[in-house]
Design an enzyme around this catalytic site. Sequence first.
Site, PDB file in Angstrom:
ATOM      1  N   CYS A  97       0.367  -1.561   0.112  1.00  0.00           N
ATOM      2  CA  CYS A  97       0.323   0.056   0.016  1.00  0.00           C
ATOM      3  C   CYS A  97       0.872   1.374   0.343  1.00  0.00           C
ATOM      4  CB  CYS A  97      -0.912  -0.448   0.850  1.00  0.00           C
ATOM      5  SG  CYS A  97      -1.690  -1.032   1.156  1.00  0.00           S
ATOM      6  N   HIS A 102      -3.380   7.333   1.828  1.00  0.00           N
ATOM      7  CA  HIS A 102      -3.196   5.875   1.871  1.00  0.00           C
ATOM      8  C   HIS A 102      -5.130   5.908   2.914  1.00  0.00           C
ATOM      9  CE1 HIS A 102      -3.879   2.386   0.920  1.00  0.00           C
ATOM     10  NE2 HIS A 102      -3.500   1.612   1.863  1.00  0.00           N
ATOM     11  N   ASN A 114      -9.745   0.384   0.287  1.00  0.00           N
ATOM     12  CA  ASN A 114      -8.350   0.344  -0.073  1.00  0.00           C
ATOM     13  C   ASN A 114      -8.349  -0.570  -1.208  1.00  0.00           C
ATOM     14  OD1 ASN A 114      -5.770  -0.391   0.741  1.00  0.00           O
ATOM     15  ND2 ASN A 114      -5.441  -0.877   2.475  1.00  0.00           N
TER      16      ASN A 114
END
Length: 352
Positions: free
Chosen positions: A142, A279, A309
Site C-alpha cells: 500500500c 492512503h 482500500n
Amino acid sequence: MNDQTAPAGVMPAFRVAPGHPASLLPAALPVRALLAGTGGYLPRRIVTNDELAARLDTSDAWIVERTGIHQRHIAAPDETAVFMGAEAARAALANGGGTAGDVDALIVATSTPDEAFPATAVRIQYLLGIRRGFGFDLSAACSGFIYALGVADALIRTGMARGVLVIGTEVYSRILDWQDRSTCVLFGDGAGAAFLVAGGGSGASTDRGLLSTHLHSDGALGDILSVDGAVGRRDRPGVLLMNGREVFRHAVARMADAVDEALMANGLSHTDVDWLVPHQANLRIIDAMGRRLGLPSERVVVTVDRHANTSAASIPLALAEALADGRIRPGQLVLMEALGGGLTWGSALLRV
Ligand code: COA
C-alpha cells in the site's frame, strides 16, 4: 577493506573510477519533479456492504462503523492490472498535456500484477504507444505509490528522465479470501496515475513540485500483513493475511512520524499544509492523521467510503479526484502518506 579480498559471495563495492570526466555529467540538472497531470480508473462493478452481508457474517453497520467503507469497485476479468493502469496513465498524460513522446520512464506500483513478467509497466508502455524509454514494476504494497514517487523524483533530479508516469494499479479481489470477513470487506480494485515532468533547471527557480519523499521499511513486522503466495504459483497463489489491530496500531504511529519527517525536512509546519491526501485504508486512521495535523476534515481527501482500500492505487485516485473537482488548486501544499505490508511506509510533500 580492499575490494580484491572481498569474501566469496560478497559483491565488491562499486567505485566511480578516479578522474571520471565531469563533462559526462548532465550540464543543467533539473531541480524538481512537477506534477503535470493525474488520472484514474475504477472498475465498472460496484459491490455494496449489503451485497457482502448477503453472503458473509457481516453487516453494513459493522463495516461503516469500523472502517468508513460503504462500497468498493471489483474488477471484471477484462479489467486487468495492465488495462486499468493503462487507462489511468492515458488520462494522466492527456490531462498533463503530454504525449507518448514525452514519457521517458514508467513506474508501476503493484502487488497484484497480471504476470510475473513482462512487467506491468512495460505492457502499459506498449499500450500507450510509447516506443522509447523504460518501465518497471515496484512492490511496496500500500506504500507503493509513495515509493514510486520517490524513485521518479530521483530519476528526474538526476537527469535520467524528464517525463515519468507513476502508476498504482491493483486487483486485490484476486488475493482476498472471500470467506474471511475480517479482510475481504476492506479492499477494492482500481488504478491511479500521475505524470511528472522535470521543471526548474539550473538558474531557474520554482517552489512547485515534489519537495521531498521519505521512505521506510521494517521486515521484522512482515507477518502482520502479508500474502502467503505469489503470482504464477498454481499451488499457492496466496491470500491476504492480516492482524488488523497490529496494523492499525503501527499505521498511526509510523505515518505520524513520516509526516513530521517530511515537514521538518522542508522547514514547514502543520499549518502550512493545505491538503492531506492519505492512503485510504480506514476512515478512523485517516481521521487520526487529520487530527494530528490539526486539519479540518474538509482539508482531508477521502475516497475510502466509495473505493475501499485500493492499495497502491488509493493515493493517486484520491489526488486525481480532488484535482479534477477543483478542491486542490495550483500552488497548494499537499501532504501524502501511506503504510502497507512489509511493513513499508512513507510520506511525500508536493506543491501542486
Ligand atoms: N463483520 C463483522 N464482524 C467482524 C468483521 C466483519 N467484517 N470482521 C471482524 N469482525 C469481528 C471479529 O471477529 C471480532 O469478533 P470477536 O470479538 O467475537 O472475536 C470483532 O469483530 C472485533 O474484531 P477486531 O479485529 O478487534 O476489530 P477492530 O475494531 O480492530 O476492527 C479492522 C477491525 C480490520 C477494521 C481494524 O483493525 C483495522 O482497520 N485495522 C487496520 C487494517 C488496515 O488498515 N489494513 C490495511 C493497511 S494498508
